[in-house]
Each structure stands twice: as structure tokens, then as C-alpha cells.
Design a protein around this motif. Structure first.
Motif, PDB file in Angstrom:
ATOM      1  N   ASN A 100       0.740  -1.085   0.039  1.00  0.00           N
ATOM      2  CA  ASN A 100      -0.036   0.068   0.075  1.00  0.00           C
ATOM      3  C   ASN A 100       0.999   1.207  -0.171  1.00  0.00           C
ATOM      4  O   ASN A 100       1.323   1.851   1.009  1.00  0.00           O
ATOM      5  N   ARG A 101       1.044   1.586  -1.131  1.00  0.00           N
ATOM      6  CA  ARG A 101       2.229   2.919  -1.216  1.00  0.00           C
ATOM      7  C   ARG A 101       1.550   4.183  -0.793  1.00  0.00           C
ATOM      8  O   ARG A 101       2.295   4.818  -0.126  1.00  0.00           O
ATOM      9  N   PRO A 102       0.019   4.417  -0.796  1.00  0.00           N
ATOM     10  CA  PRO A 102      -0.236   5.612  -0.107  1.00  0.00           C
ATOM     11  C   PRO A 102      -0.244   5.574   1.288  1.00  0.00           C
ATOM     12  O   PRO A 102       0.151   6.485   1.887  1.00  0.00           O
ATOM     13  N   LEU A 103      -0.299   4.266   1.886  1.00  0.00           N
ATOM     14  CA  LEU A 103       0.011   4.049   3.365  1.00  0.00           C
ATOM     15  C   LEU A 103       1.352   4.499   3.890  1.00  0.00           C
ATOM     16  O   LEU A 103       1.894   5.254   4.754  1.00  0.00           O
ATOM     17  N   ALA A 104       2.217   3.997   2.982  1.00  0.00           N
ATOM     18  CA  ALA A 104       3.719   4.481   3.166  1.00  0.00           C
ATOM     19  C   ALA A 104       4.074   6.025   3.046  1.00  0.00           C
ATOM     20  O   ALA A 104       4.718   6.132   3.915  1.00  0.00           O
ATOM     21  N   GLY A 105       3.392   6.627   2.011  1.00  0.00           N
ATOM     22  CA  GLY A 105       3.386   7.912   1.831  1.00  0.00           C
ATOM     23  C   GLY A 105       2.723   8.712   2.867  1.00  0.00           C
ATOM     24  O   GLY A 105       3.342   9.884   3.526  1.00  0.00           O
ATOM     25  N   VAL A 106       1.762   8.125   3.720  1.00  0.00           N
ATOM     26  CA  VAL A 106       1.106   8.696   4.760  1.00  0.00           C
ATOM     27  C   VAL A 106       2.251   9.007   6.159  1.00  0.00           C
ATOM     28  O   VAL A 106       2.341   9.844   6.861  1.00  0.00           O
ATOM     29  N   LEU A 107       2.797   7.792   6.433  1.00  0.00           N
ATOM     30  CA  LEU A 107       4.026   7.437   7.138  1.00  0.00           C
ATOM     31  C   LEU A 107       5.006   8.544   7.097  1.00  0.00           C
ATOM     32  O   LEU A 107       5.739   9.250   8.006  1.00  0.00           O
ATOM     33  N   LEU A 108       5.560   8.554   5.890  1.00  0.00           N
ATOM     34  CA  LEU A 108       6.543   9.494   5.409  1.00  0.00           C
ATOM     35  C   LEU A 108       6.381  10.828   5.467  1.00  0.00           C
ATOM     36  O   LEU A 108       7.136  11.829   6.234  1.00  0.00           O
ATOM     37  N   ALA A 109       5.028  11.232   5.210  1.00  0.00           N
ATOM     38  CA  ALA A 109       4.400  12.596   5.496  1.00  0.00           C
ATOM     39  C   ALA A 109       4.224  12.861   6.924  1.00  0.00           C
ATOM     40  O   ALA A 109       4.757  14.005   7.231  1.00  0.00           O
ATOM     41  N   ALA A 110       3.779  12.093   7.689  1.00  0.00           N
ATOM     42  CA  ALA A 110       3.730  12.504   9.072  1.00  0.00           C
ATOM     43  C   ALA A 110       5.028  12.591   9.827  1.00  0.00           C
ATOM     44  O   ALA A 110       5.140  13.519  10.571  1.00  0.00           O
ATOM     45  N   ALA A 111       5.910  11.810   9.420  1.00  0.00           N
ATOM     46  CA  ALA A 111       7.370  11.658  10.233  1.00  0.00           C
ATOM     47  C   ALA A 111       8.059  12.859   9.812  1.00  0.00           C
ATOM     48  O   ALA A 111       8.399  13.880  10.691  1.00  0.00           O
ATOM     49  N   GLY A 112       7.830  13.343   8.260  1.00  0.00           N
ATOM     50  CA  GLY A 112       8.476  14.567   7.975  1.00  0.00           C
ATOM     51  C   GLY A 112       7.891  15.878   8.732  1.00  0.00           C
ATOM     52  O   GLY A 112       8.443  16.879   8.975  1.00  0.00           O
TER      53      GLY A 112
END
Length: 109
Positions: A35-47
Motif C-alpha cells: 500500500n504505497r499511499p499508506l507508506a506515503g502517509v507515514l513518510l509525510a507524518a514523520a516529515g
């Protein structure tokens, strides 16, 4: 009655581990779930969480530079993975981003 906080104050967050969580955790989430969007959510939240500390501790120029390195590292890990493999690529860009975050912000705390 004391106020309960959900997040630490921006001034007290160590950002190098947050950056590592975003890049490694984002990669691992995408890889394991597909799930690439879920991975993007984690990346964005940490950023975003690291970014508020970068802004509070380092100012606008530092925030822009570290954000560019963080997001650029994410982007660069894809072509780099074709040359050295996915885990070495992720670990390389994570080390660069986390080290820069420590050097420019965390070590001053």
C-alpha cells in the motif's frame, strides 16, 4: 489539573530518529503491505513532525534544506535501489538525512 499533551513540544523532539522512522518505516510499510499511499502517509507524518522542530530550532532556511534532503532522499532511493539494492539505498538516504538533521538541529538541543 494538568494539561495532557499528545505531542512533545517542538523544542524537545530529537528529529534524527523521527527522520529514520519516516524513511525506513515508510519503505517497510510499502514493501510489506503493498500500500504505497499508506507508506506515503507515514513518510509525510514523520516529515511534518520533524519539520516543526526544524522550524522551531533552526529557522526557515534549515527547515527548507532538511525537508529537501528528506524528500529528495526518498526520491533518490528509487534509482539508487536499482544500483545497490533496496535496503542499502534506503539505509544510505536515511543515514544522510538523519545525520544532517542531527548536525543542524539535534546536537544544539
Amino acid at each position: 489539573m494538568s494539561e495532557s499533551r499528545v505531542f512533545k513540544s517542538a523544542e524537545s523532539v530529537r528529529t534524527a530518529p523521527v527522520v529514520a522512522l519516516g524513511l525506513i518505516g515508510g519503505y517497510l510499510t510499502g514493501r510489506e503491505t503493498g500500500n504505497r499511499p499508506l507508506a506515503g502517509v507515514l513518510l509525510a507524518a514523520a516529515g511534518a513532525y520533524a519539520g516543526r522542530t526544524w522550524a522551531a530550532q533552526g529557522g526557515a532556511a534549515t527547515t527548507v534544506a532538511l525537508s529537501a534532503l528528506y524528500l529528495g532522499g526518498f526520491g533518490a532511493s528509487h534509482p539508487l535501489a536499482k544500483r545497490i539494492g533496496p535496503w542499502p539505498a534506503v539505509l544510505t538516504v536515511t543515514a544522510a538525512s538523519a545525520l544532517a538533521s542531527w548536525a543542524l538541529v539535534d546536537r544544539k538541543q
